[in-house]
Design an enzyme around this catalytic site. Structure first.
Site, PDB file in Angstrom:
ATOM      1  N   ASP A  13       0.829  -1.207   0.000  1.00  0.00           N
ATOM      2  CA  ASP A  13       0.000   0.000   0.000  1.00  0.00           C
ATOM      3  C   ASP A  13       0.866   1.261   0.000  1.00  0.00           C
ATOM      4  O   ASP A  13       1.442   1.617   1.030  1.00  0.00           O
ATOM      5  CB  ASP A  13      -0.883  -0.056   1.253  1.00  0.00           C
ATOM      6  CG  ASP A  13      -1.794   1.143   1.400  1.00  0.00           C
ATOM      7  OD1 ASP A  13      -1.910   1.924   0.438  1.00  0.00           O
ATOM      8  OD2 ASP A  13      -2.402   1.287   2.482  1.00  0.00           O
ATOM      9  N   ASP A  63      -1.822   5.938  -5.070  1.00  0.00           N
ATOM     10  CA  ASP A  63      -2.085   5.027  -3.957  1.00  0.00           C
ATOM     11  C   ASP A  63      -2.445   3.630  -4.444  1.00  0.00           C
ATOM     12  O   ASP A  63      -3.548   3.383  -4.900  1.00  0.00           O
ATOM     13  CB  ASP A  63      -3.220   5.607  -3.099  1.00  0.00           C
ATOM     14  CG  ASP A  63      -3.459   4.782  -1.847  1.00  0.00           C
ATOM     15  OD1 ASP A  63      -2.856   3.699  -1.713  1.00  0.00           O
ATOM     16  OD2 ASP A  63      -4.260   5.210  -1.008  1.00  0.00           O
TER      17      ASP A  63
END
Ligand SMILES: *[C@@H]1O[C@H](CO)[C@@H](O)[C@H](O)[C@H]1NC(C)=O
Ligand SMILES: *[C@@H]1O[C@H](CO)[C@@H](O)[C@H](O)[C@H]1NC(C)=O
Ligand SMILES: *[C@@H]1O[C@H](CO)[C@@H](O)[C@H](O)[C@H]1NC(C)=O
Ligand SMILES: *[C@@H]1O[C@H](CO)[C@@H](O)[C@H](O)[C@H]1NC(C)=O
Ligand SMILES: *[C@@H]1O[C@H](CO)[C@@H](O)[C@H](O)[C@H]1NC(C)=O
Ligand SMILES: *[C@@H]1O[C@H](CO)[C@@H](O)[C@H](O)[C@H]1NC(C)=O
Ligand SMILES: *[C@@H]1O[C@H](CO)[C@@H](O)[C@H](O)[C@H]1NC(C)=O
Ligand SMILES: *[C@@H]1O[C@H](CO)[C@@H](O)[C@H](O)[C@H]1NC(C)=O
Ligand SMILES: *[C@@H]1O[C@H](CO)[C@@H](O)[C@H](O)[C@H]1NC(C)=O
Ligand SMILES: *[C@@H]1O[C@H](CO)[C@@H](O)[C@H](O)[C@H]1NC(C)=O
Ligand SMILES: *[C@@H]1O[C@H](CO)[C@@H](O)[C@H](O)[C@H]1NC(C)=O
Ligand SMILES: *[C@@H]1O[C@H](CO)[C@@H](O)[C@H](O)[C@H]1NC(C)=O
Length: 398
Positions: A129, A306
């Site tokens: 992530d 992201d």
């Protein structure tokens, strides 16, 4: 490469701890990803509840980032208009989850790769992530039903594990938290070891994680956003010279995906990379991104890249103007800022940072058709304020 992948965006971006540029090299290691889940139900229908759960997850993640940043560096208004919003709850509307069998199709989209922690190594399935900065996995004291199918970390079976002071806690979509103690241990990704890496083996996980085939999250984000206020894994590996370069790359497609640590694999792309300064000590944020529709610039903004977010979020006004320029499009859900558009229209949407256009493929834009209207589809660009401040776009990787 940019046209054959579902995610044209992230593919071309190389995130470097140098805060700038990249150096092409071929000295790294590759971690293969497996793709999991979808917001589309079997048959191609949009799954509102799955999307809602995903949105709550994304909103709460950035809420946590804001809290962490404030605590770590004392800054809340890192960007004009940034503010802490109330936590977003996941409230299923269209069906009752408990009464339905959960399938791997639920939830968001994740690319899962393997890591190990400890000596001897204990294996974990991980979501990598770039939008968060901590590592957590399920700990061996998690006794709730939601931890049942997880790999867990057992410190007593690792000769290199050590307990540290403090607690870790993140609030997630269903108002439950992921929380646990803090440990250090050797964390190995693709054979690259970071020793004495801070992480949390959590005792509780939110219900939304129970059905996902992952055991934790490894944050590839920047140190200032760390909840543990500790060095994130990649920075540790780099500081220990375990990785040859402060550079990593992701290739994300629906068939073959991986994370490349310490360089780029030139067999996996063609063309040249663009280099842009990130201009943020909190996020992988590239300033001055332009949203392009059918060849015309529609909006500019700061863009956060992201890999742990599924959808794309933009300022409500800019997103409204995007859909106003797609004939037949209309607001689908006011609460979440989702829009629908005619499935058979083919808006050419791209992002641009001063070089080439990075196209959003039709498949990546389409979240599936609206239940009860087979000709209307839900778009993956949402108009929503995540508290990140004015003119910030959050680019997920669906
Ligand atoms: C680079 O990608 C090619 C093609 O998938 C693969 O054969 C090769 O093993 C990769 N190299 C590394 C170092 O992972
Ligand atoms: C991850 O580990 C599992 C269990 O050891 C294995 O079955 C799977 O093939 C691995 N996945 C990848 C992408 O290496
Ligand atoms: C749920 O799964 C169980 C066991 O596989 C099955 O017997 C049942 O019919 C399923 N229920 C629904 C609503 O699909
Ligand atoms: C990395 O750590 C694992 C587990 O502790 C160990 O088996 C492996 O030999 C280490 N590799 C290197 C290169 O140090
Ligand atoms: C689980 O509990 C045992 C006993 O209190 C403790 O020794 C161990 O460190 C705990 N494990 C984790 C991951 O916190
Ligand atoms: C961490 O959580 C445990 C269990 O909830 C609690 O007993 C302990 O006091 C907490 N420690 C800190 C430093 O907050
Ligand atoms: C969410 O959790 C907080 C703190 O645990 C609690 O005060 C609040 O009432 C909860 N909200 C809902 C909707 O359950
Ligand atoms: C993968 O993506 C391509 C291009 O978007 C699409 O044509 C193909 O059907 C997808 N495959 C799967 C298995 O989803
Ligand atoms: C970088 O961000 C700061 C603060 O938001 C802003 O004042 C500055 O203009 C930005 N620089 C560039 C090159 O965009
Ligand atoms: C954030 O992190 C950077 C780099 O680690 C550091 O230089 C900076 O002082 C930190 N704080 C702020 C407010 O940016
Ligand atoms: C971004 O745009 C602002 C205002 O148009 C400009 O001053 C700045 O130089 C630009 N930054 C970059 C990196 O292009
Ligand atoms: C179905 O969606 C299409 C395309 O958005 C729209 O033109 C049409 O009016 C919708 N039909 C109904 C019955 O809502």
């Amino acid at each position: 490469m940019f046209t054959t992948t579902r995610l044209s965006l992230l593919l071309g971006l190389i995130l470097s701890t140098a805060h700038n540029a990249f150096i092409a090299a071929q000295a790294g290691v590759s971690i293969e990803f497996r793709k999991e889940s979808s917001i589309r139900r079997p048959g191609g229908t949009f799954d509102y509840d799955a999307a809602l759960e995903q949105i709550a997850h994304d909103v709460n993640k950035y809420r946590t980032n804001l809290i962490n940043i404030k605590r770590n560096v004392g800054v809340q208004g890192w960007n004009e208009g940034a503010e802490l919003l109330p936590p977003r709850m996941y409230i299923p509307r269209h069906r009752k989850r408990q009464s339905e069998n959960l399938s791997s199709e639920e939830g968001g989209t994740y690319w899962i790769g393997n890591i190990s922690i400890g000596t001897p190594p204990q294996p974990f399935r991980i979501d990598f992530d770039t939008g968060s900065s901590d590592l957590w996995v399920v700990g061996n004291n998690c006794s709730t039903l939601s931890c049942f199918s997880k790999n867990t970390y057992n410190p007593s079976q690792s000769s290199t594990g050590a307990s540290q002071l403090g607690n870790f806690s993140i609030q997630y979509a269903d108002n439950t938290t992921v929380s646990g103690p803090i440990f250090t241990d050797t964390v190995s990704v693709g054979g690259i070891n970071a020793t004495n890496q801070y992480f949390s083996p959590v005792n509780t996980i939110s219900q939304s994680f129970a059905t996902e085939h992952l055991d934790g999250i490894l944050g590839l984000g920047l140190p200032n956003a760390s909840q543990l206020n500790q060095t994130p894994w990649f920075y540790t590996a780099r500081a220990q010279s375990a990785v040859s370069e402060g550079l990593f790359a992701m290739k994300l497609t629906n068939t073959s995906s991986n994370l490349y640590l310490g360089g780029t694999n030139s067999s996996l792309y063609t063309g040249d990379f663009e280099s842009h300064p990130i201009n943020s000590s909190f996020y992988w944020l590239i300033p001055n991104g332009t949203l392009v529709l059918n060849g015309s610039a529609l909006a500019t903004g700061n863009t956060i890249i992201d890999s742990g977010t599924t959808l794309i979020y933009g300022p409500p006004d800019a997103v409204s103007s995007l859909y106003q320029n797609i004939p037949g499009a209309s607001l689908y859900d006011l609460m979440t800022g989702m829009y629908s558009y005619p499935c058979n229209s083919t808006p050419h949407i791209a992002f641009n940072w001063g070089g080439r256009n990075f196209n959003l493929s039709a498949a990546s834009f389409n979240l599936g058709n609206v239940p009860k209207n087979k000709t209307a589809c839900v778009g993956s660009i949402l108009g929503a304020d995540l508290g990140l401040g004015s003119n910030v776009w959050l680019l997920g990787d669906r």
